[in-house]
Motif scaffolding. Sequence first.
Motif, PDB file in Angstrom:
ATOM      1  N   PRO A  49       0.839  -1.219   0.000  1.00 29.22           N
ATOM      2  CA  PRO A  49       0.000   0.000   0.000  1.00 29.22           C
ATOM      3  C   PRO A  49       0.871   1.265   0.000  1.00 29.22           C
ATOM      4  CG  PRO A  49       0.119  -0.904   2.209  1.00 29.22           C
ATOM      5  CD  PRO A  49       0.868  -1.855   1.332  1.00 29.22           C
ATOM      6  N   PRO A  50       0.447   2.307  -0.657  1.00 33.01           N
ATOM      7  CA  PRO A  50       1.174   3.598  -0.587  1.00 33.01           C
ATOM      8  C   PRO A  50       0.878   4.288   0.739  1.00 33.01           C
ATOM      9  CG  PRO A  50      -0.777   3.824  -1.924  1.00 33.01           C
ATOM     10  CD  PRO A  50      -0.690   2.373  -1.567  1.00 33.01           C
ATOM     11  N   PRO A  51       1.567   5.329   1.058  1.00 37.01           N
ATOM     12  CA  PRO A  51       1.267   6.064   2.307  1.00 37.01           C
ATOM     13  C   PRO A  51      -0.162   6.603   2.285  1.00 37.01           C
ATOM     14  CG  PRO A  51       3.390   6.717   1.445  1.00 37.01           C
ATOM     15  CD  PRO A  51       2.739   5.882   0.383  1.00 37.01           C
ATOM     16  N   PRO A  52      -0.761   6.760   3.415  1.00 34.85           N
ATOM     17  CA  PRO A  52      -2.113   7.327   3.461  1.00 34.85           C
ATOM     18  C   PRO A  52      -2.157   8.722   2.834  1.00 34.85           C
ATOM     19  CG  PRO A  52      -1.515   6.368   5.596  1.00 34.85           C
ATOM     20  CD  PRO A  52      -0.278   6.388   4.752  1.00 34.85           C
ATOM     21  N   SER A  53      -3.361   9.083   2.442  1.00 37.61           N
ATOM     22  CA  SER A  53      -3.505  10.386   1.772  1.00 37.61           C
ATOM     23  C   SER A  53      -3.091  11.542   2.655  1.00 37.61           C
ATOM     24  CB  SER A  53      -4.964  10.580   1.322  1.00 37.61           C
ATOM     25  OG  SER A  53      -5.830  10.507   2.463  1.00 37.61           O
ATOM     26  N   GLY A  54      -3.229  11.374   3.948  1.00 40.72           N
ATOM     27  CA  GLY A  54      -2.839  12.467   4.853  1.00 40.72           C
ATOM     28  C   GLY A  54      -1.359  12.513   5.128  1.00 40.72           C
ATOM     29  N   LYS A  55      -0.569  11.481   4.682  1.00 42.95           N
ATOM     30  CA  LYS A  55       0.864  11.443   4.956  1.00 42.95           C
ATOM     31  C   LYS A  55       1.685  11.374   3.673  1.00 42.95           C
ATOM     32  CE  LYS A  55       0.342   9.082   9.429  1.00 42.95           C
ATOM     33  NZ  LYS A  55       0.751   7.919  10.229  1.00 42.95           N
ATOM     34  N   LEU A  56       1.134  11.872   2.597  1.00 43.08           N
ATOM     35  CA  LEU A  56       1.874  11.844   1.336  1.00 43.08           C
ATOM     36  C   LEU A  56       3.087  12.756   1.358  1.00 43.08           C
ATOM     37  CD1 LEU A  56      -1.093  11.769  -1.208  1.00 43.08           C
ATOM     38  CD2 LEU A  56       0.384   9.874  -0.517  1.00 43.08           C
ATOM     39  N   ALA A  57       3.068  13.765   2.167  1.00 41.63           N
ATOM     40  CA  ALA A  57       4.193  14.705   2.235  1.00 41.63           C
ATOM     41  C   ALA A  57       5.205  14.316   3.289  1.00 41.63           C
ATOM     42  CB  ALA A  57       3.674  16.123   2.515  1.00 41.63           C
ATOM     43  N   GLU A  58       4.992  13.224   4.026  1.00 44.19           N
ATOM     44  CA  GLU A  58       5.920  12.826   5.083  1.00 44.19           C
ATOM     45  C   GLU A  58       6.931  11.827   4.534  1.00 44.19           C
ATOM     46  OE1 GLU A  58       3.801  11.359   8.431  1.00 44.19           O
ATOM     47  OE2 GLU A  58       2.648  13.223   8.752  1.00 44.19           O
ATOM     48  N   VAL A  59       8.198  12.057   4.866  1.00 44.46           N
ATOM     49  CA  VAL A  59       9.281  11.185   4.398  1.00 44.46           C
ATOM     50  C   VAL A  59       9.235   9.837   5.112  1.00 44.46           C
ATOM     51  CG1 VAL A  59      11.787  10.977   4.164  1.00 44.46           C
ATOM     52  CG2 VAL A  59      10.689  13.209   3.872  1.00 44.46           C
ATOM     53  N   ALA A  60       8.865   9.834   6.399  1.00 45.64           N
ATOM     54  CA  ALA A  60       8.850   8.573   7.171  1.00 45.64           C
ATOM     55  C   ALA A  60       7.815   7.599   6.619  1.00 45.64           C
ATOM     56  CB  ALA A  60       8.551   8.880   8.642  1.00 45.64           C
ATOM     57  N   ALA A  61       6.667   8.129   6.175  1.00 45.16           N
ATOM     58  CA  ALA A  61       5.642   7.257   5.618  1.00 45.16           C
ATOM     59  C   ALA A  61       6.133   6.615   4.329  1.00 45.16           C
ATOM     60  CB  ALA A  61       4.363   8.042   5.370  1.00 45.16           C
ATOM     61  N   TRP A  62       6.798   7.446   3.448  1.00 47.10           N
ATOM     62  CA  TRP A  62       7.334   6.872   2.223  1.00 47.10           C
ATOM     63  C   TRP A  62       8.477   5.876   2.516  1.00 47.10           C
ATOM     64  CZ3 TRP A  62       5.179   6.905  -2.318  1.00 47.10           C
ATOM     65  CH2 TRP A  62       4.224   7.880  -2.601  1.00 47.10           C
TER      66      TRP A  62
END
Length: 294
Positions: free
Chosen positions: A84-97
Motif C-alpha cells: 500500500p502507498p502512504p495514506p492520503s494524509g501522509k503523502l508529504a511525510e518522508v517517514a511514511a514513504w
Amino acid sequence: MAGEVIVDALPYIDHGYDDPGVRESALAMVEEECRRYRPTKNYLDHLPLPANSPFETPLMVNEFERIQNRLPMETLSMKRYELPPPPSGKLAEVAAWQESIENSMAQLEHQWVRSINLELMLEYGTEAWKSYLEVFTAMQAKAQLQLQQLKKDMQDINWQRKQAQTHAGEKLRSLEAHWVLLVSKNYEIETESAELEKLVHAAREQLKKLTPPSNETAPTPEHTNGYGKEEDEQQQEEEEQQQGEEEKHESQNEKEAVVADEKMDTEVDEEREDVDKSSSNDDETAEEESSNDS
C-alpha cells in the motif's frame, strides 16, 4: 493371580458350535442381557475429568475458549503481502514513504527467495524424490519381512496349540471312556447289592415264618439241656456275620468307585492345566518375539 481368567475351551477338539439351535441360544442370551442393561445419560459421571492441562499450549487454550464462546475464527491476514502507498494524509511525510519502501523491499526479497527455492527444486528435486522413494521402498520391504515373520510365528503357535489340544483330546476321550466304564460297573454293583438285599430280606421273612410263635409250648431247658438255645444263638451269629460281610463288601465297592472317580477327575484337571499352561507359554513367546521384532 487376582483377576486371572482360566480358559478351559479346546476349540480344535470341541464340537457342537454349528449344531442347530446353538447360535439362536447365544443370540437369545445376548438379547436378554441387553434388555437387563439400563444405560444412563452419562455413564462416566462417577469418573473424574481427565487432566488435559499439562498438554495444552496457550494457543490451544485460546482456541478452546473461542470455540466455547462460539466466536468466529480469525481469517488469514494477507496484509504483509500487500504494497500500500502512504495514506492520503501522509503523502508529504518522508517517514511514511520510507516505511512503504521498506515494505516493498521485504516483498521483493521474499519473492527472490521463492524463485531460488524453485530453481533448487528444479535442479535437485528429482534426485531428492528418488532418494526418498528408495528409503521408503526399503522401509516397506523391511515391514513386509517383519509381517511375514509374525504370520509364520502365529502359524507355528497355532500348530503347536492344535497338536497339544489334539493330544489332550485323545487323553480326555480315553479318560471319559474309563469313567463311563467305572460308572457302569458301579451301577451293576448297586443293582446286584439291591438284589442281594431283597434276597436277604426274603430269607429273613421266611425264617420268621418258620420260627414257631412265642405262645406255643417250647421245650424247656430241662428237656433240651440248653442245646436249642445254643443253636439259635449260633444261627443268629452266622446271620449277623453274613450281613456284616455283605455290608463290608458294599462299602469296599463304594470306596473303590469313589477313588476311581477322584483319580479320573484329577487326571482330567491336570491335563487341562497342562494345555492351558502350554497355550499361555506360547502366547507369551509370541508376544516376546513380536516385541523384539518391533
